[in-house]
Design a protein around this motif. Sequence first.
Motif, PDB file in Angstrom:
ATOM      1  N   ALA B 314       1.246  -1.424  -0.178  1.00 18.44           N
ATOM      2  CA  ALA B 314       0.373  -0.171  -0.002  1.00 18.44           C
ATOM      3  C   ALA B 314       0.763   1.262  -0.036  1.00 18.44           C
ATOM      4  N   ARG B 315       2.156   0.469  -0.057  1.00 19.14           N
ATOM      5  CA  ARG B 315       2.895   2.666  -0.050  1.00 19.14           C
ATOM      6  C   ARG B 315       3.210   2.759  -1.769  1.00 19.14           C
ATOM      7  N   CYS B 316       3.106   1.546  -2.473  1.00 15.45           N
ATOM      8  CA  CYS B 316       4.030   1.887  -3.874  1.00 15.45           C
ATOM      9  C   CYS B 316       2.866   2.105  -4.786  1.00 15.45           C
ATOM     10  N   THR B 317       3.418   2.361  -5.731  1.00 17.32           N
ATOM     11  CA  THR B 317       2.669   3.286  -6.782  1.00 17.32           C
ATOM     12  C   THR B 317       1.325   2.226  -6.919  1.00 17.32           C
ATOM     13  N   ASN B 318       0.822   2.765  -8.201  1.00 14.20           N
ATOM     14  CA  ASN B 318      -0.682   1.988  -8.913  1.00 14.20           C
ATOM     15  C   ASN B 318       0.370   1.217  -9.459  1.00 14.20           C
ATOM     16  N   GLU B 319       1.343   2.069 -10.110  1.00 13.29           N
ATOM     17  CA  GLU B 319       1.992   1.002 -11.221  1.00 13.29           C
ATOM     18  C   GLU B 319       2.308  -0.331 -10.852  1.00 13.29           C
ATOM     19  N   GLU B 320       3.238   0.625 -10.140  1.00 12.46           N
ATOM     20  CA  GLU B 320       4.176  -0.887  -9.381  1.00 12.46           C
ATOM     21  C   GLU B 320       3.111  -2.600  -8.812  1.00 12.46           C
ATOM     22  N   ASN B 321       1.467  -1.919  -8.154  1.00 11.30           N
ATOM     23  CA  ASN B 321       0.869  -2.917  -7.603  1.00 11.30           C
ATOM     24  C   ASN B 321       0.371  -3.454  -9.245  1.00 11.30           C
ATOM     25  N   TYR B 322      -0.576  -2.632  -9.757  1.00 10.11           N
ATOM     26  CA  TYR B 322      -0.569  -3.608 -11.005  1.00 10.11           C
ATOM     27  C   TYR B 322       0.453  -4.540 -10.994  1.00 10.11           C
ATOM     28  N   LEU B 323       1.823  -4.734 -11.363  1.00  9.07           N
ATOM     29  CA  LEU B 323       2.050  -5.326 -11.946  1.00  9.07           C
ATOM     30  C   LEU B 323       2.473  -6.863 -10.920  1.00  9.07           C
ATOM     31  N   VAL B 324       2.110  -6.241  -9.524  1.00 10.83           N
ATOM     32  CA  VAL B 324       2.217  -7.846  -8.656  1.00 10.83           C
ATOM     33  C   VAL B 324       1.708  -8.269  -9.028  1.00 10.83           C
ATOM     34  N   GLN B 325       0.164  -7.963  -8.931  1.00 10.71           N
ATOM     35  CA  GLN B 325      -0.866  -8.741  -9.669  1.00 10.71           C
ATOM     36  C   GLN B 325      -0.906  -9.481 -10.497  1.00 10.71           C
ATOM     37  N   LYS B 326      -0.376  -8.886 -11.959  1.00 13.94           N
ATOM     38  CA  LYS B 326      -0.292  -9.207 -13.286  1.00 13.94           C
ATOM     39  C   LYS B 326       1.227 -10.213 -12.604  1.00 13.94           C
ATOM     40  N   PHE B 327       2.213  -9.786 -12.229  1.00 18.09           N
ATOM     41  CA  PHE B 327       3.501 -11.097 -12.034  1.00 18.09           C
ATOM     42  C   PHE B 327       2.554 -12.531 -11.202  1.00 18.09           C
ATOM     43  N   ALA B 328       1.836 -12.185 -10.135  1.00 17.27           N
ATOM     44  CA  ALA B 328       0.976 -13.356  -9.746  1.00 17.27           C
ATOM     45  C   ALA B 328      -0.134 -14.181 -10.283  1.00 17.27           C
ATOM     46  N   ARG B 329      -0.264 -13.487 -11.059  1.00 22.62           N
ATOM     47  CA  ARG B 329      -1.733 -14.144 -11.924  1.00 22.62           C
ATOM     48  C   ARG B 329      -1.156 -14.628 -13.414  1.00 22.62           C
ATOM     49  N   ALA B 330      -0.475 -13.587 -13.634  1.00 25.29           N
ATOM     50  CA  ALA B 330      -0.359 -14.528 -15.256  1.00 25.29           C
ATOM     51  C   ALA B 330       1.458 -14.958 -15.213  1.00 25.29           C
ATOM     52  N   VAL B 331       2.093 -14.918 -14.325  1.00 26.90           N
ATOM     53  CA  VAL B 331       3.633 -15.675 -14.316  1.00 26.90           C
ATOM     54  C   VAL B 331       3.498 -16.317 -13.414  1.00 26.90           C
ATOM     55  N   MET B 332       3.123 -16.645 -12.231  1.00 29.50           N
ATOM     56  CA  MET B 332       3.013 -17.178 -11.072  1.00 29.50           C
ATOM     57  C   MET B 332       1.943 -18.047 -11.087  1.00 29.50           C
ATOM     58  N   GLN B 333       0.372 -17.982 -11.749  1.00 27.43           N
ATOM     59  CA  GLN B 333      -0.391 -18.852 -11.612  1.00 27.43           C
ATOM     60  C   GLN B 333      -1.082 -18.625 -10.859  1.00 27.43           C
ATOM     61  N   THR B 334      -1.640 -17.484  -9.707  1.00 23.90           N
ATOM     62  CA  THR B 334      -2.460 -18.100  -8.879  1.00 23.90           C
ATOM     63  C   THR B 334      -3.352 -16.873  -8.572  1.00 23.90           C
ATOM     64  N   ASN B 335      -3.962 -16.687  -7.696  1.00 29.05           N
ATOM     65  CA  ASN B 335      -4.991 -14.932  -7.991  1.00 29.05           C
ATOM     66  C   ASN B 335      -4.520 -14.995  -5.815  1.00 29.05           C
ATOM     67  N   ASN B 336      -3.334 -15.954  -5.845  1.00 29.31           N
ATOM     68  CA  ASN B 336      -2.903 -15.144  -4.220  1.00 29.31           C
ATOM     69  C   ASN B 336      -2.233 -13.878  -4.149  1.00 29.31           C
ATOM     70  N   VAL B 337      -2.980 -13.347  -4.082  1.00 36.70           N
ATOM     71  CA  VAL B 337      -1.953 -11.530  -3.944  1.00 36.70           C
ATOM     72  C   VAL B 337      -3.232 -10.865  -2.857  1.00 36.70           C
ATOM     73  N   ASP B 338      -2.894 -10.160  -2.322  1.00 35.98           N
ATOM     74  CA  ASP B 338      -3.669  -9.743  -1.556  1.00 35.98           C
ATOM     75  C   ASP B 338      -2.569  -8.409  -0.787  1.00 35.98           C
ATOM     76  N   ASN B 339      -3.278  -7.618  -0.554  1.00 30.78           N
ATOM     77  CA  ASN B 339      -2.378  -6.257   0.257  1.00 30.78           C
ATOM     78  C   ASN B 339      -2.926  -5.177   1.740  1.00 30.78           C
ATOM     79  N   CYS B 340      -2.661  -4.247   2.139  1.00 33.63           N
ATOM     80  CA  CYS B 340      -2.572  -4.323   4.114  1.00 33.63           C
ATOM     81  C   CYS B 340      -3.856  -3.873   4.144  1.00 33.63           C
ATOM     82  N   ALA B 341      -4.655  -3.641   2.356  1.00 39.81           N
ATOM     83  CA  ALA B 341      -6.491  -3.275   3.261  1.00 39.81           C
ATOM     84  C   ALA B 341      -6.887  -4.618   3.507  1.00 39.81           C
TER      85      ALA B 341
END
Lengths: 164, 887
Positions: B314-341
């Motif tokens: 929640a400290r990083c930018t929108n663009e960085e967050n977008y990339l983290v979920q894209k990485f988890a979903r597209a590369v790591m093939q999982t929806n296991n991505v969450d944040n401090c919200a």
Amino acid sequence: MSQMELIEEKMEERVDRILSCFSGRREELIVILQRIQDEFGYLPEFALIRVAKFLGVPEAHVYGVASFYAQFRFKPMGKNVITVCRGTACHVRGSPMVIEEVKNRLGIEEGDTTPDLRWTLETVACIGMCALAPCVIVNGKVHGKVTPRRIAEIIKAVEGVEKK
Amino acid sequence: MPAVYINGSKVEAKDGATILQAALDAGIYIPHLCHHPDLEPAGICRLCLVEVEGRGIVASCQAQVEDGMAVWTETPMVQKARQISLELLLTNHLGDCLSCPKDNECKLQEVASYIGINEERFKQLRMLAPQFPLDESNPFFLRDPNRCVLCGICVRTCDEIQGIGAINYAFRGFATTIATFGNKPIVESNCESCGECVVRCPTGALVPKNYRKPAKEVKSICPYCGVGCSIYLGVRGNEVVFVRGDKDSPVNEGQLCVKGRFGFGFINSPERLRKPLVKRNGEFVEVTWDEALDLVASKFSQYKGDQFAAVASARCTNEENYLVQKFARAVMQTNNVDNCARLCHAPTVAGLNIAYGTGGGTNPISDIDGASCIFVIGSNTTVAHPVVGTRIRRAARRGATLIVADPRRIELFNHAHVCLQQRPGSDVALLMGMARVIYEQGLHDEEFIRERCENFEAFVESLEQFELDFVEEVTNVPKEKIIQAATLYATRKPSLIIYSLGITEHSHGAENVLALANLAMLTGNVGKPSAGVMPLRGQNNVQGACDMGCIPASFPGYQPVKDGAVRRKFEKAWGCRLSEKPGLTLVEMFQEALKGNVRAFYIVGMDLAYSMPNARMVWEALERAEFVVVQEILMTGTAKFAHVILPGASFAEKDGTFTNLERRVQLIRKAIEPIGDARPDWWITCEIAKRMGATGFDYSHPSEVMDEIARLTPSFAGMSFARLEGAGIQWPCTSPDHPGTPILHIEAFNTPTGKGHFSPLQYKPPAEMPDDEYPLILTTGRSLYHFHLSMTRRVEGLLALHPEERIWLNPKDASKLGIADGDKVKVISRRGEVFTRAKVTEDVAPGTAFMTFHFYETPTNILVNEALCPIAKTPEFKVTAIRVERA
Ligand code: SF4
Ligand code: SF4
Ligand code: SF4
Ligand code: FES
Ligand code: FES
């Protein structure tokens, strides 16, 4: 509950009793301060905090108003009060030296009270007895042409009487 | 528009303008000192005197212009009068300009040189030696009464802008000074160290400590809380040396709180991580980026699928967050991505989605100004969201009705008309009780309910059980107060609800949010200016982390992973197959890790080892995990558990966007080069992906990431870096010419039916209630001087203002336990124990205790219960049964 806490609790009740006679409008501040000073002889800090809450004004505002008027005190009065005149006549005739002497002797600043609550030192502008300058009032009695030596004697005398 | 003649030339003035304003606007200088454009005129310094034909000498800062008025600013009479005013000011001023920190920026110098004062005269006038002691108590600014001209700007600032009046004039005559209560050092007063007075003081009487003049300024956004104040970073060399507020921002209008203004020291802290670190034999050793990234890439390749979990920041930018979920979903093939919200406002997203169809706050911050009634519940706003807090105080000053409900006597109680001190965890009862009062008294908005809402009957039925006697018993709030609050909220329209974690961090957090949503619909207070429901999001970009799809069940823009059409859109864009199974939420990830089901973690910028409940469980899970990567700017408690630490760039070292609590997407800009070998987080994530053979991670700048977000996310479709220059845009923004959406639900709700959805509710007690063994309720919260753990403790001054943890206990409880203020105590819950000192205060109710969680030395979250809200999976930080003993 310790003795001290008991006393404080009593004091809070006294403040609340005073406040209960008012409606909580800002304009009442000065009157409230007067009543509190009448009650305690000075304005205790906790009482000012309560007044601020009661009136819904910042504490600094209450302090500002209270400190503006010379009549209000923030420390309890000592049993004995020395009031040295600072008026022009007294000043040129040496009242600063008299004040200095009292400060040294009692270890307090102007407006202060000794920790044992025995002495308070105050200064005032001309008391209208310039002919006798420098003038000092000790416990209501006016002394004229006071020197540092003389004031030391007066203090000693009062303390002597008290010891007996 | 009145026209006035100043020195013979015609000047068009704004209606109601003062002569001084009209002159300054027209570029005509009139000396002035006590005037400040943000403040009410005071008429103290008498420097701004002018002559008005037919009226004589007047103070131009106080006199309003009138049509046809003839004003002369330089007549002999004016000059003479001014000269006297100036001399009066100077007599009481220490005159050694050369040793004054304000030299060259001093307004007094400016007026003195304009009016002209002769050297000799000045020497006679000025104070030769300091008469008053300095107040150096505040770590961020210095008070030097010897340089004070008693213009009162600081007093008025603290009163009119900050809204607390920590300082005022005291004493009189020559002794007059600006003083706190009791003329004590300012840190002992209720001063909030915001520095607003410091930036306005015209002389050297209030100056920042260790001031270094910046060589350039770069516009950015405050990195701390979700208010998202716009700032200018003052840069010198590769160092941030100063921060000021952005006057043109609709968010903060130039204001900042102590953290935003003075808390920048972490950026250039010597403790910044400068090199990638790999743990070998229990020790971290420095390695090159290539080595670190190759290691991470090859390890992550072994954990594809649901044995991997990513925690976004929640400290990083929108663009960085977008990339983290894209990485988890597209590369790591999982929806296991969450944040401090998940730990804070997931119930908001869930609850507001059910009720209104959009999980975001309904109104902009500036709507506070127009509200007739503001109902603050479960938000210690002046501490956790200070700049919104001051706005609420100002609204109350101006006459808005303020209702505040909190288990603690928070600062806002001092400004409220009605204060409700409910028991922790009893909010549904309180709110439904209020709803019942409103309904029974017929104060509900029938037309709004009929036209705009659904499911009202079921809701009304559920009001049945909230008889006021019952509500009073559960909440400990007297009936009369509930009635008073309900009546005021329902009748003083427009009414705005402001809430935060006191509502959400419960085992029934989503229901609390629904209760608020009900209340707003019941009274027709939603979808209108200054009427709505405003959740105050915690971190600078926690709103964005959720919006960007760093949540297990949704792609960016809350597009569900379960929706086949949505999934196909993302599969096509990203060129891969995507999982339809919603992933694990944050707490679940660690519960699963303990069971051995999650084995590798990618944790970006979150100190979860100390900010999650039942911290011991999290520590065990991290130890158990086979491969943990932590991407951080500073060594955190969490980073210590990592196998690899990747040093990220701070917000000052990169471009990107943050989204604040009013859904406003705002640009941050690179002000300095990354510290040491640190790299922007977006670059790091892309490098890992590329080294794992993934495509679609070739970006040369974050703006390209935003373009991709816009293509795939309807509510962001109209966004681009170019359009975000200026004050940013509030989503939804659906096309390049869409202006953004300050107020949601104006015409219809975003639910499938377009109707606002009423939810029947029941009272449920917290998961843990006090008993004989654990008789007190611990509730946790924040300090004004800290933000979580790692950043603010690197700012010396903030640490000085709040150096250590304290547990707040009511005097009644304390005396029962034989505990005095300052005593060392042991705090014990069912999950563990911590040591701290006691603060005995009536600000907590009997039976309740309070702690923050800002200190590694006192890991409060060891105590806290991980009972989850079944809808939002948010843990119950706000209610833990504890026992306190002397230690
Ligand atoms: S401290 Fe500064 S702002 Fe305050 S009264 Fe003195 S000169 Fe004016
Ligand atoms: S720093 Fe802020 S709170 Fe403190 S006195 Fe100045 S304006 Fe008031
Ligand atoms: S209110 Fe929040 S965003 Fe604004 S300056 Fe303070 S911490 Fe930063
Ligand atoms: S000056 Fe001291 S009595 Fe007049
Ligand atoms: S600016 Fe007008 S009186 Fe000071």
